[in-house]
Design a protein around this motif. Structure first.
Motif, PDB file in Angstrom:
ATOM      1  N   TYR A 168     -32.622 -24.329  12.010  1.00 49.98           N
ATOM      2  CA  TYR A 168     -33.476 -24.119  10.829  1.00 49.98           C
ATOM      3  C   TYR A 168     -34.111 -25.433  10.369  1.00 49.98           C
ATOM      4  O   TYR A 168     -35.272 -25.470   9.959  1.00 49.98           O
ATOM      5  CB  TYR A 168     -32.634 -23.513   9.693  1.00 49.98           C
ATOM      6  CG  TYR A 168     -33.421 -23.248   8.426  1.00 49.98           C
ATOM      7  CD1 TYR A 168     -34.402 -22.259   8.402  1.00 49.98           C
ATOM      8  CD2 TYR A 168     -33.187 -23.974   7.272  1.00 49.98           C
ATOM      9  CE1 TYR A 168     -35.137 -22.012   7.242  1.00 49.98           C
ATOM     10  CE2 TYR A 168     -33.916 -23.731   6.115  1.00 49.98           C
ATOM     11  CZ  TYR A 168     -34.885 -22.752   6.109  1.00 49.98           C
ATOM     12  OH  TYR A 168     -35.614 -22.515   4.966  1.00 49.98           O
ATOM     13  N   LEU A 169     -33.327 -26.521  10.456  1.00 48.63           N
ATOM     14  CA  LEU A 169     -33.789 -27.772   9.866  1.00 48.63           C
ATOM     15  C   LEU A 169     -34.603 -28.655  10.811  1.00 48.63           C
ATOM     16  O   LEU A 169     -35.592 -29.264  10.394  1.00 48.63           O
ATOM     17  CB  LEU A 169     -32.582 -28.599   9.392  1.00 48.63           C
ATOM     18  CG  LEU A 169     -31.763 -28.048   8.222  1.00 48.63           C
ATOM     19  CD1 LEU A 169     -30.540 -28.946   8.000  1.00 48.63           C
ATOM     20  CD2 LEU A 169     -32.603 -27.990   6.953  1.00 48.63           C
ATOM     21  N   ALA A 170     -34.161 -28.745  12.052  1.00 47.70           N
ATOM     22  CA  ALA A 170     -34.553 -29.911  12.860  1.00 47.70           C
ATOM     23  C   ALA A 170     -35.824 -29.738  13.680  1.00 47.70           C
ATOM     24  O   ALA A 170     -36.264 -28.620  13.963  1.00 47.70           O
ATOM     25  CB  ALA A 170     -33.402 -30.282  13.795  1.00 47.70           C
ATOM     26  N   ASP A 171     -36.390 -30.884  14.060  1.00 46.37           N
ATOM     27  CA  ASP A 171     -37.453 -30.914  15.066  1.00 46.37           C
ATOM     28  C   ASP A 171     -36.842 -30.835  16.466  1.00 46.37           C
ATOM     29  O   ASP A 171     -37.465 -30.375  17.405  1.00 46.37           O
ATOM     30  CB  ASP A 171     -38.213 -32.250  15.008  1.00 46.37           C
ATOM     31  CG  ASP A 171     -38.979 -32.419  13.711  1.00 46.37           C
ATOM     32  OD1 ASP A 171     -39.564 -31.428  13.242  1.00 46.37           O
ATOM     33  OD2 ASP A 171     -38.989 -33.543  13.177  1.00 46.37           O
ATOM     34  N   ARG A 172     -35.621 -31.359  16.567  1.00 43.27           N
ATOM     35  CA  ARG A 172     -34.975 -31.434  17.874  1.00 43.27           C
ATOM     36  C   ARG A 172     -33.478 -31.268  17.673  1.00 43.27           C
ATOM     37  O   ARG A 172     -32.918 -31.873  16.768  1.00 43.27           O
ATOM     38  CB  ARG A 172     -35.245 -32.814  18.479  1.00 43.27           C
ATOM     39  CG  ARG A 172     -35.237 -32.828  19.963  1.00 43.27           C
ATOM     40  CD  ARG A 172     -36.045 -33.964  20.603  1.00 43.27           C
ATOM     41  NE  ARG A 172     -36.151 -35.216  19.943  1.00 43.27           N
ATOM     42  CZ  ARG A 172     -35.695 -36.385  20.427  1.00 43.27           C
ATOM     43  NH1 ARG A 172     -35.053 -36.410  21.576  1.00 43.27           N
ATOM     44  NH2 ARG A 172     -35.881 -37.507  19.775  1.00 43.27           N
ATOM     45  N   VAL A 173     -32.859 -30.426  18.488  1.00 36.56           N
ATOM     46  CA  VAL A 173     -31.412 -30.228  18.416  1.00 36.56           C
ATOM     47  C   VAL A 173     -30.794 -30.824  19.679  1.00 36.56           C
ATOM     48  O   VAL A 173     -31.127 -30.423  20.793  1.00 36.56           O
ATOM     49  CB  VAL A 173     -31.032 -28.736  18.299  1.00 36.56           C
ATOM     50  CG1 VAL A 173     -29.514 -28.576  18.238  1.00 36.56           C
ATOM     51  CG2 VAL A 173     -31.678 -28.104  17.072  1.00 36.56           C
ATOM     52  N   ILE A 174     -29.905 -31.787  19.468  1.00 34.54           N
ATOM     53  CA  ILE A 174     -29.257 -32.490  20.573  1.00 34.54           C
ATOM     54  C   ILE A 174     -27.826 -31.977  20.674  1.00 34.54           C
ATOM     55  O   ILE A 174     -27.085 -32.031  19.691  1.00 34.54           O
ATOM     56  CB  ILE A 174     -29.181 -34.013  20.252  1.00 34.54           C
ATOM     57  CG1 ILE A 174     -30.540 -34.554  19.844  1.00 34.54           C
ATOM     58  CG2 ILE A 174     -28.502 -34.789  21.349  1.00 34.54           C
ATOM     59  CD1 ILE A 174     -31.368 -35.054  20.936  1.00 34.54           C
ATOM     60  N   ARG A 231     -36.468 -28.724  21.508  1.00 37.09           N
ATOM     61  CA  ARG A 231     -37.471 -29.082  20.517  1.00 37.09           C
ATOM     62  C   ARG A 231     -37.928 -27.804  19.810  1.00 37.09           C
ATOM     63  O   ARG A 231     -38.152 -26.779  20.454  1.00 37.09           O
ATOM     64  CB  ARG A 231     -38.651 -29.762  21.228  1.00 37.09           C
ATOM     65  CG  ARG A 231     -39.526 -30.566  20.326  1.00 37.09           C
ATOM     66  CD  ARG A 231     -40.547 -31.354  21.130  1.00 37.09           C
ATOM     67  NE  ARG A 231     -40.018 -32.591  21.678  1.00 37.09           N
ATOM     68  CZ  ARG A 231     -39.826 -33.710  20.966  1.00 37.09           C
ATOM     69  NH1 ARG A 231     -40.112 -33.724  19.681  1.00 37.09           N
ATOM     70  NH2 ARG A 231     -39.354 -34.796  21.528  1.00 37.09           N
ATOM     71  N   ILE A 232     -38.025 -27.870  18.498  1.00 34.57           N
ATOM     72  CA  ILE A 232     -38.439 -26.694  17.736  1.00 34.57           C
ATOM     73  C   ILE A 232     -39.747 -27.035  17.031  1.00 34.57           C
ATOM     74  O   ILE A 232     -39.789 -27.926  16.189  1.00 34.57           O
ATOM     75  CB  ILE A 232     -37.365 -26.299  16.712  1.00 34.57           C
ATOM     76  CG1 ILE A 232     -36.051 -26.041  17.461  1.00 34.57           C
ATOM     77  CG2 ILE A 232     -37.771 -25.061  15.928  1.00 34.57           C
ATOM     78  CD1 ILE A 232     -34.855 -26.363  16.666  1.00 34.57           C
ATOM     79  N   THR A 233     -40.782 -26.333  17.423  1.00 38.50           N
ATOM     80  CA  THR A 233     -42.102 -26.704  16.917  1.00 38.50           C
ATOM     81  C   THR A 233     -42.598 -25.769  15.816  1.00 38.50           C
ATOM     82  O   THR A 233     -43.664 -25.976  15.265  1.00 38.50           O
ATOM     83  CB  THR A 233     -43.130 -26.715  18.074  1.00 38.50           C
ATOM     84  OG1 THR A 233     -43.037 -25.464  18.732  1.00 38.50           O
ATOM     85  CG2 THR A 233     -42.857 -27.830  19.063  1.00 38.50           C
ATOM     86  N   THR A 234     -41.775 -24.768  15.494  1.00 35.22           N
ATOM     87  CA  THR A 234     -42.173 -23.818  14.440  1.00 35.22           C
ATOM     88  C   THR A 234     -42.477 -24.567  13.140  1.00 35.22           C
ATOM     89  O   THR A 234     -41.691 -25.412  12.711  1.00 35.22           O
ATOM     90  CB  THR A 234     -41.018 -22.826  14.166  1.00 35.22           C
ATOM     91  OG1 THR A 234     -40.511 -22.398  15.406  1.00 35.22           O
ATOM     92  CG2 THR A 234     -41.491 -21.647  13.341  1.00 35.22           C
ATOM     93  N   ALA A 235     -43.620 -24.238  12.554  1.00 31.54           N
ATOM     94  CA  ALA A 235     -44.010 -24.901  11.300  1.00 31.54           C
ATOM     95  C   ALA A 235     -43.047 -24.531  10.176  1.00 31.54           C
ATOM     96  O   ALA A 235     -42.423 -23.465  10.211  1.00 31.54           O
ATOM     97  CB  ALA A 235     -45.428 -24.494  10.927  1.00 31.54           C
TER      98      ALA A 235
END
Ligand SMILES: Nc1ncnc2c1ncn2[C@@H]1O[C@H](COP(=O)(O)OP(=O)(O)OP(=O)(O)O)[C@@H](O)[C@H]1O
Ligand SMILES: [Mg+2]
Length: 256
Positions: A202-208, A222-226
């Motif tokens: 929900y929060l991140a641009d990228r989850v590692i 990578r999460i690109t959802t606005a």
């Protein structure tokens, strides 16, 4: 912003055959300025250690961690702020004074420290609680104070280690949204450790995803959802399920 190169770190461990536990080996990670990174992984994998390494709080065996300062002059500032699962407020100091605590030793006048503390409290919506004592606040409010304390030093980097882990689900969602709002307004770089994969997505641009011993980056999404994102977004849910599956496969296979 942050460049971690070939980092290795071992802690002494008398119980191990070679007398040490290698937590990180040849670890690499690059974080762009203003990026929101979530770090997930099993308990004990090395998430908190990684934050401490970035903060320069633990010596490393080899490799480098470099921080490019986005804001130039560091006068009256610190390079990073930290928030933990518990707020760690000093009970004998008021809320304002707790927030001002991190500003001591930066060469600011008392009046400036007070002003900066009040500005930080306003950022987290607690301007009216400045004169209260920690025991007069709810758990969510205490955590907001901890965030204000981290922000008061005007860091380029905010590191958060399971900051909402001890909060109830509703308060947690409120603080997630407040954090996103703060992040948008302040353009900090954030390293956010969590056990909650839905929160990460929900929060991140990228989850590692960290896994293994020594730990490596097992996957990176990578999460690109606005933003603002929908909490019931089907693509996000599918991604969270994939990350959870990877995590449980790793545990089943003894990979952690
Ligand atoms: N100061 C220390 N001395 C020795 N070993 C340590 C020290 N700090 C951490 N470790 C070890 O390093 C490993 C990683 O610990 P770390 O606290 O980074 O895990 P974590 O991923 O944050 O776990 P959790 O999700 O439970 O918070 C663990 O095996 C831990 O026992
Ligand atoms: Mg930890």
């Amino acid at each position: 912003m942050i460049e971690i190169r070939d980092l290795s770190l071992a802690f002494p461990n008398p119980a191990a055959a070679d007398g040490r536990t290698v937590v990180l080996r040849d670890f690499n990670l690059s974080v762009a300025p203003g990026e929101f990174i979530a770090i997930v992984g099993a308990s004990g994998v090395g998430k908190s250690t990684l934050l401490r390494v970035v903060a320069g709080l633990v010596p490393t065996n080899s490799g480098t961690v470099s921080h490019a300062q986005g804001g130039g002059d560091l006068k009256g500032r610190r390079p990073y702020g930290m928030v933990f699962q518990d707020a760690r407020l000093l009970p004998w100091r008021t809320v304002r004074s707790n927030v001002a605590f991190g500003l001591e030793g930066l060469g600011l006048s008392r009046a400036d420290r007070r002003r900066r503390a009040e500005e930080a409290l306003a950022l987290v919506g607690l301007a009216d609680k400045a004169g209260r004592w920690p025991h007069q606040l709810s758990g969510g409010q205490r955590q907001r104070v901890a965030i204000a304390r981290a922000l008061a030093v005007d860091p380029d980097l905010l590191m958060m280690d399971e900051p909402f882990g001890a909060l109830d689900a509703i308060t947690r969602q409120t603080l997630q949204d407040e954090l996103l709002d703060l992040w948008r307004r302040t353009s900090k770089t954030i390293l956010f450790v969590t056990h909650d994969i839905d929160e990460a997505v929900y929060l991140a641009d990228r989850v590692i995803l960290l896994a293994g011993s020594p730990a490596t980056v097992r996957s990176e999404d990578r999460i690109t959802t606005a933003r603002p994102r929908a909490r019931d977004d089907s693509a996000a849910r599918a991604l969270a399920t994939r990350i959870r599956d990877r995590l449980s496969d790793l545990m089943d296979g003894g990979g952690i």
